[in-house]
Design a protein around this motif. Structure first.
Motif, PDB file in Angstrom:
ATOM      1  N   ALA A  58       0.800  -1.219   0.000  1.00  0.00           N
ATOM      2  CA  ALA A  58       0.000   0.000   0.000  1.00  0.00           C
ATOM      3  C   ALA A  58       0.841   1.280   0.000  1.00  0.00           C
ATOM      4  N   PRO A  59       1.890   1.415   0.823  1.00  0.00           N
ATOM      5  CA  PRO A  59       2.685   2.647   0.777  1.00  0.00           C
ATOM      6  C   PRO A  59       3.330   2.879  -0.593  1.00  0.00           C
ATOM      7  N   ALA A  60       3.789   1.808  -1.224  1.00  0.00           N
ATOM      8  CA  ALA A  60       4.403   1.954  -2.547  1.00  0.00           C
ATOM      9  C   ALA A  60       3.369   2.357  -3.588  1.00  0.00           C
ATOM     10  N   VAL A  61       2.153   1.821  -3.468  1.00  0.00           N
ATOM     11  CA  VAL A  61       1.083   2.209  -4.397  1.00  0.00           C
ATOM     12  C   VAL A  61       0.741   3.679  -4.219  1.00  0.00           C
ATOM     13  N   ALA A  62       0.607   4.107  -2.964  1.00  0.00           N
ATOM     14  CA  ALA A  62       0.302   5.522  -2.698  1.00  0.00           C
ATOM     15  C   ALA A  62       1.416   6.423  -3.213  1.00  0.00           C
ATOM     16  N   GLU A  63       2.655   5.977  -3.068  1.00  0.00           N
ATOM     17  CA  GLU A  63       3.792   6.765  -3.566  1.00  0.00           C
ATOM     18  C   GLU A  63       3.756   6.874  -5.087  1.00  0.00           C
ATOM     19  N   LEU A  64       3.376   5.784  -5.749  1.00  0.00           N
ATOM     20  CA  LEU A  64       3.280   5.817  -7.206  1.00  0.00           C
ATOM     21  C   LEU A  64       2.203   6.794  -7.656  1.00  0.00           C
ATOM     22  N   ILE A  65       1.042   6.740  -7.018  1.00  0.00           N
ATOM     23  CA  ILE A  65      -0.043   7.651  -7.375  1.00  0.00           C
ATOM     24  C   ILE A  65       0.381   9.093  -7.127  1.00  0.00           C
ATOM     25  N   SER A  66       0.982   9.348  -5.971  1.00  0.00           N
ATOM     26  CA  SER A  66       1.433  10.699  -5.644  1.00  0.00           C
ATOM     27  C   SER A  66       2.496  11.181  -6.622  1.00  0.00           C
ATOM     28  N   GLY A  67       3.368  10.255  -7.049  1.00  0.00           N
ATOM     29  CA  GLY A  67       4.409  10.614  -8.002  1.00  0.00           C
ATOM     30  C   GLY A  67       3.860  11.025  -9.357  1.00  0.00           C
ATOM     31  N   LEU A  68       2.657  10.581  -9.669  1.00  0.00           N
ATOM     32  CA  LEU A  68       2.010  10.979 -10.918  1.00  0.00           C
ATOM     33  C   LEU A  68       1.371  12.355 -10.807  1.00  0.00           C
ATOM     34  N   GLY A  69       1.244  12.843  -9.548  1.00  0.00           N
ATOM     35  CA  GLY A  69       0.679  14.174  -9.343  1.00  0.00           C
ATOM     36  C   GLY A  69      -0.665  14.191  -8.663  1.00  0.00           C
ATOM     37  N   ALA A  70      -1.174  13.038  -8.265  1.00  0.00           N
ATOM     38  CA  ALA A  70      -2.463  12.967  -7.566  1.00  0.00           C
ATOM     39  C   ALA A  70      -2.221  12.622  -6.101  1.00  0.00           C
ATOM     40  N   PRO A  71      -2.862  13.313  -5.171  1.00  0.00           N
ATOM     41  CA  PRO A  71      -2.641  13.018  -3.754  1.00  0.00           C
ATOM     42  C   PRO A  71      -3.183  11.652  -3.382  1.00  0.00           C
ATOM     43  N   ALA A  72      -2.422  10.900  -2.591  1.00  0.00           N
ATOM     44  CA  ALA A  72      -2.859   9.577  -2.139  1.00  0.00           C
ATOM     45  C   ALA A  72      -2.108   9.212  -0.867  1.00  0.00           C
ATOM     46  N   ASP A  73      -2.811   8.607   0.072  1.00  0.00           N
ATOM     47  CA  ASP A  73      -2.218   8.138   1.321  1.00  0.00           C
ATOM     48  C   ASP A  73      -2.286   6.620   1.376  1.00  0.00           C
ATOM     49  N   ALA A  74      -1.349   6.017   2.090  1.00  0.00           N
ATOM     50  CA  ALA A  74      -1.293   4.557   2.160  1.00  0.00           C
ATOM     51  C   ALA A  74      -2.570   3.969   2.738  1.00  0.00           C
ATOM     52  N   ASP A  75      -3.216   4.679   3.687  1.00  0.00           N
ATOM     53  CA  ASP A  75      -4.429   4.119   4.287  1.00  0.00           C
ATOM     54  C   ASP A  75      -5.635   4.213   3.368  1.00  0.00           C
TER      55      ASP A  75
END
Length: 277
Positions: A55-72
């Motif tokens: 989950a943290p890596a997925v959230a980091e990937l989404i955030s890296g694309l420019g969309a806010p995302a948290d691991a939870d």
């Protein structure tokens, strides 16, 4: 009240591959849509069958694309599968991993012992997508399953989208092992089973959730099983021609070209989309 979907629901549960990104690239229009949802304070969750990232890596990937995302906000089939294994097995039981290290980490976190060799006498085999899965891992799984181990798959997706088109998904790899052992897995945990969507709604106290996905046989069927409305976006696996003669369990509530349909009139009821075709 506005007719826009964004004003009708209190939680938007997104699939990822083919909806938010394809490979490491954002789906066109996805990032602006997710930003707009965040600005409005809308509830957002991400439910993915892909077991190759935590989950943290997925959230980091989404955030890296420019969309806010948290691991939870991320719920993965690997997490759900690990919970199922923990409920069925004694703590410290050995589980053979056919999949990525992320899946092994989820299994370890619930108090089980992840192993990579059938010679370690695992009592269960868990199989999830991983780009490194090949003959060697499948061979270990074959030996363990034929030796009597419980066999659980994180999901049965036959393909996953990529910039080059559909590629073999976990379902294709499960089919290879099934051919070798002469039977199907004892359990498949991820979509279209409703657990991921139900968990997302429960954790956020949502009363009016909607599932947003690109696959009829996982995202949409899973939403229907969970009793939730759904939006099918045509940015991933499903094409307009696939919407002819769709069985009831695979029919979405709405269809849109992309995530912009959350905010405008490009999202139409499935019945109307069928007539327009």
């Amino acid at each position: 009240m506005s007719d826009a979907l964004v004003d009708r629901y209190d939680l938007f549960v997104f699939d990822l591959d083919g909806v938010v990104y394809v490979g490491s690239e954002a789906v066109p229009g996805a990032v602006p849509a997710l930003r707009r949802l965040r600005e409005r304070g809308a509830g957002v969750a991400y439910a993915t069958n892909n077991a190759s990232r935590r989950a943290p890596a997925v959230a980091e990937l989404i955030s890296g694309l420019g969309a806010p995302a948290d691991a939870d906000e991320v719920i993965t089939a690997a997490q759900a599968t690990a919970r199922v294994l923990a409920a069925r097995l004694e703590a410290g039981s050995r589980v053979l991993i056919v999949g990525a290290d992320a899946l092994a980490d989820e299994v370890t976190d619930v108090g089980l012992v992840a192993v990579r060799s059938a010679d370690e006498k695992p009592v269960a085999v868990v199989q999830g997508y991983g780009p490194e899965v090949g003959w060697k891992q499948l061979a270990e799984g074959c030996v363990a399953v034929l030796g009597g181990a419980l066999w659980i798959a994180t999901n049965g997706d036959r393909t996953l989208p990529s910039p080059r088109g559909p590629l073999p998904g976990n379902g294709a790899l499960v089919a290879a092992l099934a051919t070798a052992v002469g039977r199907q897995p004892d359990l498949v945990v991820g979509k279209p089973e409703p657990a991921l969507f139900e968990d997302a709604a429960r954790l956020r106290g949502a009363q009016r959730p909607i599932v947003v996905g690109d696959r009829l046989d996982t995202d949409i069927e899973g939403a229907n099983r969970a009793g939730m409305d759904s939006l099918l976006v045509l940015t991933g696996v499903t094409r307009p021609e696939d919407l002819r003669d769709v069985p009831p369990e695979h029919r979405p509530t709405f269809v849109a070209p992309d995530l912009g349909g959350l905010f405008d009139d490009s999202a139409v009821p499935f019945e109307e989309f069928g007539k327009s075709e």
